[in-house]
Enzyme design. Structure first.
Site, PDB file in Angstrom:
ATOM      1  N   HIS A 174       0.868  -1.026  -0.038  1.00  0.00           N
ATOM      2  CA  HIS A 174      -0.073   0.100   0.011  1.00  0.00           C
ATOM      3  C   HIS A 174       0.856   1.241  -0.122  1.00  0.00           C
ATOM      4  O   HIS A 174       0.177   2.347  -0.001  1.00  0.00           O
ATOM      5  CB  HIS A 174      -0.889  -0.037   1.114  1.00  0.00           C
ATOM      6  CG  HIS A 174      -2.010  -0.922   0.948  1.00  0.00           C
ATOM      7  ND1 HIS A 174      -3.444  -0.835   0.525  1.00  0.00           N
ATOM      8  CD2 HIS A 174      -2.143  -2.110   1.238  1.00  0.00           C
ATOM      9  CE1 HIS A 174      -3.993  -1.815   0.504  1.00  0.00           C
ATOM     10  NE2 HIS A 174      -3.344  -2.750   0.868  1.00  0.00           N
TER      11      HIS A 174
ATOM     12  N   ASP B 226       3.586   9.415  -1.257  1.00  0.00           N
ATOM     13  CA  ASP B 226       2.344   8.751  -0.790  1.00  0.00           C
ATOM     14  C   ASP B 226       2.271   7.424  -1.783  1.00  0.00           C
ATOM     15  O   ASP B 226       2.228   7.627  -2.930  1.00  0.00           O
ATOM     16  CB  ASP B 226       1.207   9.696  -0.860  1.00  0.00           C
ATOM     17  CG  ASP B 226       0.361   9.326   0.111  1.00  0.00           C
ATOM     18  OD1 ASP B 226       0.038   8.124   0.612  1.00  0.00           O
ATOM     19  OD2 ASP B 226      -0.621  10.059   0.665  1.00  0.00           O
TER      20      ASP B 226
HETATM   21  P1  ADQ Z   1      -3.003   6.116   4.455  1.00  0.00           P
HETATM   22  O1  ADQ Z   1      -1.474   6.786   4.470  1.00  0.00           O
HETATM   23  O2  ADQ Z   1      -3.810   6.163   5.938  1.00  0.00           O
HETATM   24  O3  ADQ Z   1      -3.029   5.158   3.724  1.00  0.00           O
HETATM   25  P2  ADQ Z   1      -4.982   7.608   2.593  1.00  0.00           P
HETATM   26  O4  ADQ Z   1      -4.902   6.882   1.231  1.00  0.00           O
HETATM   27  O5  ADQ Z   1      -5.002   9.169   2.275  1.00  0.00           O
HETATM   28  O6  ADQ Z   1      -3.431   7.328   3.509  1.00  0.00           O
HETATM   29  O7  ADQ Z   1      -5.957   7.230   3.599  1.00  0.00           O
HETATM   30  C1  ADQ Z   1      -6.525   7.850   4.675  1.00  0.00           C
HETATM   31  C2  ADQ Z   1      -7.892   7.443   4.987  1.00  0.00           C
HETATM   32  O8  ADQ Z   1      -8.106   7.759   6.251  1.00  0.00           O
HETATM   33  C3  ADQ Z   1      -8.957   7.979   4.098  1.00  0.00           C
HETATM   34  O9  ADQ Z   1      -9.812   7.292   3.923  1.00  0.00           O
HETATM   35  C4  ADQ Z   1      -9.425   9.310   5.099  1.00  0.00           C
HETATM   36  O10 ADQ Z   1     -10.724   9.694   4.703  1.00  0.00           O
HETATM   37  C5  ADQ Z   1      -9.418   8.664   6.292  1.00  0.00           C
HETATM   38  N1  ADQ Z   1      -9.065   9.652   7.418  1.00  0.00           N
HETATM   39  C6  ADQ Z   1      -8.135  10.688   7.327  1.00  0.00           C
HETATM   40  N2  ADQ Z   1      -8.019  11.598   8.379  1.00  0.00           N
HETATM   41  C7  ADQ Z   1      -9.059  11.476   8.879  1.00  0.00           C
HETATM   42  C8  ADQ Z   1     -10.267  11.942  10.286  1.00  0.00           C
HETATM   43  N3  ADQ Z   1      -9.641  13.074  10.678  1.00  0.00           N
HETATM   44  N4  ADQ Z   1     -11.062  11.456  10.396  1.00  0.00           N
HETATM   45  C9  ADQ Z   1     -11.561  10.274   9.503  1.00  0.00           C
HETATM   46  N5  ADQ Z   1     -11.163   9.745   8.603  1.00  0.00           N
HETATM   47  C10 ADQ Z   1      -9.793  10.276   8.396  1.00  0.00           C
HETATM   48  C11 ADQ Z   1      -2.222   3.952   3.149  1.00  0.00           C
HETATM   49  C12 ADQ Z   1      -1.169   4.527   1.964  1.00  0.00           C
HETATM   50  C13 ADQ Z   1      -1.803   5.514   1.021  1.00  0.00           C
HETATM   51  C14 ADQ Z   1      -2.942   4.736   0.369  1.00  0.00           C
HETATM   52  C15 ADQ Z   1      -3.593   3.860   1.374  1.00  0.00           C
HETATM   53  C16 ADQ Z   1      -4.514   2.750   0.563  1.00  0.00           C
HETATM   54  O11 ADQ Z   1      -0.044   5.722   2.800  1.00  0.00           O
HETATM   55  O12 ADQ Z   1      -0.865   5.942   0.075  1.00  0.00           O
HETATM   56  O13 ADQ Z   1      -3.577   5.261  -0.649  1.00  0.00           O
HETATM   57  O14 ADQ Z   1      -2.941   3.060   2.300  1.00  0.00           O
HETATM   58  O15 ADQ Z   1      -3.724   1.693  -0.057  1.00  0.00           O
END
Ligand code: ADQ
Length: 477
Positions: free
Chosen positions: A157, A365
């Site tokens: 991921h 990312d």
């Molecule tokens: P993350 O590093 O966690 O995931 P991301 O893909 O942006 O990053 O996902 C974050 C998730 O958390 C999103 O669904 C977002 O809505 C949720 N989120 C963030 N802040 C929040 C808050 N304050 N309240 C509620 N929800 C919140 C890892 C990798 C990424 C990759 C994903 C999936 O680092 O690059 O896209 O896995 O493979």
């Protein structure tokens, strides 16, 4: 139909209130497991004084979940250690933050062996096994050593680092060798896939075969790109839900006619939140006329608070927002609203919808789902603008966003000005193109394409292999 066994560090099955409490990835995994009547296996998140070798099995939301507890030492060495102090920073290009300790490496190996030991009795000969993420790279090898002949796939991921960085990891060959026990290896983008191939060809002396597979360490694997998506229709429904409409109205009212810039991130140094604050500061100091017209709402969820680098970052962020607010605020206006809390999926959809500009500016990312969620939450007639880092995997698909270099405060500040001034016609055109992609390459497409590739791998191993042509060695470029 064969069963699917998904293995991840943590499991998050649907709660009593249903799927809306889950993140996108957890929802996709739950949906895949319901369809394939499989098992989701992982760490419970709990610690136990001593490893017991016991698994707890439950049914939750139509999904069978099997979990194990870890000892405190496992959590320190495997999770807080090798996963979050070694691999996470290294794979996000932060060798300055990467810590190598032998105890972390041995904890990582020990926990992966324990995962395999606990999982083996649950595996039937025809099951497909899908391992998730960097916590579990050696699990495939551990399962093979215990006799698993199943098709086993792995999905990363996070980014795969450039091979020069990978080579800074002690015992890097051993880690990469472990990847060759998987039949299929999934990355979010061609870029991460190619970085892996480059390591194998030039560091491990491997070779590429004409069907795209790679040979090294006496084994063959198939690296492929499977860009993860979101449940786009589900997200539209979240924004239209009562809680979604309520949070939209609340934020909209609080804007008092001003334009809102929005950041939503886990509190992680890879997300570029500090650099974003500095870009915003630059914008306000170079364009004082924008004061009172705009503000930044930064919503961040605290994570990994046991790791020093995270504590340090939170301290620096609070110092930046304090300084910027102190320098620019007026009695009826504050430039940065810094919110550290978790919102429900519905609330988040409403907040995205109320934003005029989303600042998705990670320094590195794997994909970044926030960019896709923001697009899915917009109103067609009056959509907001996405400012997106070129170093997010999402930038390879979302070309109609304003693509920026997050390391340049000037570049980001310029993009914010451009976004705020963008005519509605251009906003609509860019949004339509982005939304088409978000709908087409959604979470189900991701799941189905990976599982199909794993099924194809199983067919291939069931048949006697055809002699494969060896591709000419690639020139580096
Ligand atoms: P993350 O590093 O966690 O995931 P991301 O893909 O942006 O990053 O996902 C974050 C998730 O958390 C999103 O669904 C977002 O809505 C949720 N989120 C963030 N802040 C929040 C808050 N304050 N309240 C509620 N929800 C919140 C890892 C990798 C990424 C990759 C994903 C999936 O680092 O690059 O896209 O896995 O493979």
């Amino acid at each position: 139909m064969s069963r699917l066994i998904v293995v991840s560090n943590r499991v998050s099955p649907p709660g009593p209130e249903g799927a809306s409490s889950q993140g996108g990835l957890a929802m996709a995994i739950s949906a895949a497991l319901r369809e394939y009547s499989g098992i989701w296996f992982g760490w419970s998140g709990q610690s136990t004084p001593q490893y017991t070798g016991q698994i707890s099995v439950q049914r939750a939301g139509g999904v069978t979940v099997a979990t194990m507890d870890l000892e405190e030492q496992d959590i320190q060495e495997y999770y807080n250690g090798y996963a979050n102090r070694t691999l996470w920073p290294l794979f996000h290009y932060r060798i300055d933050l990467t810590q190598y300790e032998r105890s972390y490496g041995s904890g990582y190996a020990r926990v992966n062996a324990r995962f395999a030991e606990m999982l083996m009795p649950l595996i039937a000969p025809d099951d497909l096994i899908w391992v998730q993420d960097y916590h579990l790279i050696p699990l495939g090898r551990e399962l093979r050593e215990r006799g698993a002949k199943n098709a086993i796939g792995f999905f990363l991921h996070i980014p795969w680092p450039a091979r020069e960085l990978m080579a800074t990891l002690p015992r890097h060959r051993q880690l990469v060798e472990a990847m060759f026990h998987y039949d299929v290896i999934g990355f979010h983008t061609e870029e991460w896939k190619n970085a892996f191939i480059s390591y194998v060809l030039y560091e491990a002396g491997g070779m590429q075969v004409s069907d795209g597979s790679l040979r090294a360490f006496g084994r063959t694997t198939l690296p492929q790109a499977f860009p993860i998506g979101i449940d786009a229709q589900g997200f539209v429904a979240l924004k239209q839900s009562d809680a979604g409409v309520e949070s939209y109205s609340r934020v909209q009212e609080s804007k008092l006619g001003r334009k809102m810039l929005l950041g939503v991130d886990r509190l992680d140094y890879s997300k570029g939140i500090e650099e974003r604050f500095l870009a915003f500061e630059r914008l306000l100091s170079e364009h004082p006329e924008m004061k009172q017209e705009i503000f930044l709402l930064q919503i961040s969820t605290p994570t990994r608070s046991e790791v020093d680098a995270y504590q340090d970052m939170v301290t620096r962020l609070d110092a930046h927002s304090g300084r910027i607010n102190g320098a620019f605020a007026e009695m009826d206006w504050i430039p940065i609203r810094n919110v550290h809390r978790v919102h429900s999926r519905e609330e988040l959809a409403g907040i995205y919808r109320a934003a005029d500009v989303a600042l998705v500016t990670p320094l590195r990312d794997g994909m970044n789902l926030v960019a896709k969620e923001f697009v899915a939450a917009q109103d067609e007639e009056d959509p907001g603008v996405l400012v997106l880092s070129r170093f997010a995997g999402a930038a390879q698909q979302m070309k109609e966003a304003l693509i920026v270099n997050p390391f340049s405060v000037e570049d980001v500040a310029d993009a914010i000005r451009k976004a705020l001034a963008m005519p509605v016609e251009e906003r609509r055109n860019r949004w339509r193109a982005l939304m088409d992609g978000v709908e087409r390459e959604d979470i189900l497409a991701w799941r189905d394409s990976f599982v199909a590739s794993l099924e194809a791998a199983r067919e291939r191993t069931a048949k006697p292999p055809k002699p494969a042509r060896i591709a000419a060695p690639r020139r580096e470029g």
